[in-house]
Design an enzyme around this catalytic site. Sequence first.
Site, PDB file in Angstrom:
ATOM      1  N   LYS A  65       0.843  -1.195   0.000  1.00 49.39           N
ATOM      2  CA  LYS A  65       0.000   0.000   0.000  1.00 49.39           C
ATOM      3  C   LYS A  65       0.881   1.248   0.000  1.00 49.39           C
ATOM      4  O   LYS A  65       1.913   1.282   0.691  1.00 49.39           O
ATOM      5  CB  LYS A  65      -0.900  -0.018   1.231  1.00 49.39           C
ATOM      6  CG  LYS A  65      -1.936   1.105   1.266  1.00 49.39           C
ATOM      7  CD  LYS A  65      -2.771   1.032   2.544  1.00 49.39           C
ATOM      8  CE  LYS A  65      -3.917   2.023   2.517  1.00 49.39           C
ATOM      9  NZ  LYS A  65      -4.772   1.924   3.717  1.00 49.39           N
ATOM     10  N   SER A 140      -9.678   1.756   2.424  1.00 45.83           N
ATOM     11  CA  SER A 140      -8.801   2.547   1.591  1.00 45.83           C
ATOM     12  C   SER A 140      -7.705   1.723   0.898  1.00 45.83           C
ATOM     13  O   SER A 140      -7.096   2.216  -0.046  1.00 45.83           O
ATOM     14  CB  SER A 140      -8.134   3.625   2.446  1.00 45.83           C
ATOM     15  OG  SER A 140      -7.300   3.030   3.420  1.00 45.83           O
ATOM     16  N   SER A 164     -10.017  -0.391   6.575  1.00 41.27           N
ATOM     17  CA  SER A 164      -9.344  -0.200   5.287  1.00 41.27           C
ATOM     18  C   SER A 164      -8.689  -1.433   4.704  1.00 41.27           C
ATOM     19  O   SER A 164      -8.346  -1.439   3.524  1.00 41.27           O
ATOM     20  CB  SER A 164      -8.310   0.919   5.397  1.00 41.27           C
ATOM     21  OG  SER A 164      -8.958   2.164   5.423  1.00 41.27           O
TER      22      SER A 164
END
Lengths: 470, 474
Positions: A65, A140, A164
Amino acid sequence: MLAKLKEQLLSGSAEEYLQGLFDRIEHSKLNAFNALARESAVSRAREFDRQLWGGALAGVPIAIKDGISTRGIETTCSSRILRGYIPPYDAHVIERLKAEGAIIMGKTNMDEFAMGTSTETSCFGPTRNPWDLDRVPGGSSGGSAAAVAGGEAPCALGSDTGGSVRCPASFCGVVGLKPTYGLVSRYGLISYANSLEQIGPLTTTVEDTALLLDVISGHDPRDTTSLEKDSYLNLEEGVCGLKIGVPDEYFGEGVDPLVEKSVWEAISRMEELGASWQKVSLPHTRYALASYYIIAMSEASSNLARFDGLRYGHREAEDQDWHTTFSEVRAAGFGKEVQRRVLLGTYALSAGYYGRYYLKALKVRTLIKEDFQRAFQEVDLIASPTMPFPAFKIGERIADPLTLYMADVFTVPINLAGVPAISLPCGFSQGLPIGLQLIASHFQERLMLRAALAYEEATPYHLQTPEVAA
Amino acid sequence: MTQKGDVIIGLEVHVQLNKLQSKLFCGCSTAYHNSPPNSHTCPVCLGLPGSLPVLNRKSVEYGLRVALALNCQVQQETYFYRKNYYYPDLPKGFQISQYDFPLAVGGSILIKGDDGERKIRITRVHMEEDPGRLVHAGTIDRAKYSMVDYNRCGMSLLEVVTEPDMRSPKEARAFLDKLRTILEYLDVFDGDLEGSMRVDSNISLAGGERAEVKNISSHKGVEKALSYEITRQRNMKRRGIRVIQETRHFDEARNITVSIRTKEEAHDYRYFPEPDLVPLRVADWVPEVAASLPELPDARRESFVSQYGMTDDHAKSLTSDIKVADFYEAVARESPPRLAAVWIADVLKGELNYRGLTIDRFSRQDMVTILEMLSSERIAEDGAVQVIRALLDQGGLPQDIVKARKLERAGDQAVMKAVQEAVAECSAALEDYRKGNERALNFIVGQVMKKTRGRASPTEAFRLVKEAVDRMDA
Ligand SMILES: [Zn+2]
């Protein structure tokens, strides 16, 4: 999956496998990656093919990420304000991955600074859901989940502040785990709300998630909130004899009936495997969203204060006095959602409002933690839907932040309580994956994983892949 | 115009714990003085995204030493807070500081007040990190740009806040001097390093609003700034102008304070607990730290009086700087203690002050030698003063200076005394001499040389012996 891949890499070619992934990514419509470290990754793979080093993740490529610091690879949090920032150091988890022989492929798309549930607030544009390109992958950590589901990476890391990791795992039909607060070092994770977030794995199977967790967890002296780990390998004890709690507050109004049905089927399946279930109550659930957003935005307003363009990242063309320059950099560098949350957080911490909002939110947080503590005196695990509905369409909810915030209703209480939770595939609704959420008590990841594994072995959902991954 | 006792002064003193090896939340070295800008930095003290603070436990120990020496109450648990504000020298956009539950509260120390001893109450002692430093290209008001040096960023600071208990600028200075003495005794602080102590002072006249004069780095500067403020506030009062509550800057060159026209709105620092640092149970540390506290200035002063028999004034003067006190004790081991007290407190300290030097510039062995020459009456008092001055100004060895400057007491009392004693003791030799044996005097001269351990010159001694004998016979 990873176990098989490791064998394949040893007998075949890591470089070939990796080049295949990169080729796929380059022709992909998913927009899962912000930056690819093709050159360094391929040269590592080549090295691996020559040296065949050992390690829990020997030769395994992994997607990271874009909120996790990677030395030498641009790390932006999908924000304009961090464009061009190349960290001079690796996050603790990256050091651990490298130490176990993994190869960093690149950085995945996310909601800007992890603020979102859909990966639509990224400055690089939205990531698409591999199961339906018109839909969001969740957020996210949407890029990481989409990359894994879409066959662009065998595994990935995300971070989970209020869901997330679990939300995109649920929307993309993969496994995602949010560890107990303190199990994984946050050193190098760019903070959104630091009292809530943890780094967690996203993989196609429970076993792989357990393997990644085993690598990245444990005490790191550079994060004083981090603690010692357990082992997450060899999870064959099964689910027999475990008591599963089902909270009324996580079912009913606002939950898609097909989602509810799938989760109940999952509970029955575990019952067939020898578990028992009973109702539990988490009475303060309805205050969780308000508490979560106040705490997260307050912390964010402070965590994001360092982005002023002075030392790294985005800089506006002309410098004026520092005050004006900072304002212009921040106005131009942050997207709308980030600005909204920073403003709200600043307001919530202001003199006169601190007690009314922030302190009250902390009190609610304590009540929610106590809800879970009480429930875990009666049961070993709690089962619920991860998300109230399957993936929605891109653009469908982004204009209405409040409805979007509501989507986090079953994931944020877990972060407030600091307990671990895992999302794993438990069915489909009109071709879209549905996620089952299993929640455990603090540091009971092992117990949670062995139940998840038993369930997964008894069900076919994790074996289905979207067309784009074929 | 002078109304005694209407001045009210309180201080906030920022003390850099610069004797620590590393910064407050990272492993960077604290020895950044004279280093190139930004060479003592790392992801943590630069506030790079994703970095996290790790508390330096030694900082806490040093903080506790200070808290205990200031007679404070140490909290059960202490918390770190974020103080949020923007400034280019603050790389995270907030400073990790303390707010509720500071390290310690409610202490006091005694200072020399305008009328006798005064007790100054300490409100609180808390820990925080130092920001970086702005370097302006030219003067602050005309600079086209500024540069930031983060070497200082993340240094351990201790903020010591007093109650408004001081009644004059002189008392404020006395407090600062005393605080510095205590800090140096505790071995947590070197006051000679640039920027090691910075003072914000609040000052008001009874019934009036207070002004805050910020960020003064010398004790003398604080005294001057406060004196200026008293005059300014009195003049305003006399003319019927209301003093407003504001922050002022001390212009050291012009010796005045000026209003800092920053943004009108009051700062709202939006304090909240720092989630990256866990609360610290400091109460558990107290017994061990208390046991390791060194002797503090007031106690040492008393022991100097009783142990060495010096006056209280001398004891106070010698103990007000730990280096001077240590110097004294080393010298006193090899010299008459009272003589050493007089010469170090009254002469050496004065000569050092006059030259703006510290005691490190003077060798202990030189002091022992000088005192020995004094007590054996080889040199006179003003000779000793000259030796001290020459050592400070030109250097060298005391013996060489005495010789070069002819400071030795020629025919001095020591030799005279030896002559008289030798003449009285050597009656047989005297008889021989009187019988006409000129060489018998040589025996007496030999005795003189023995008594003066060879310091008298033989010809001079012969002359003196002859004179003495002739006087007797005259
Ligand atoms: Zn540092």
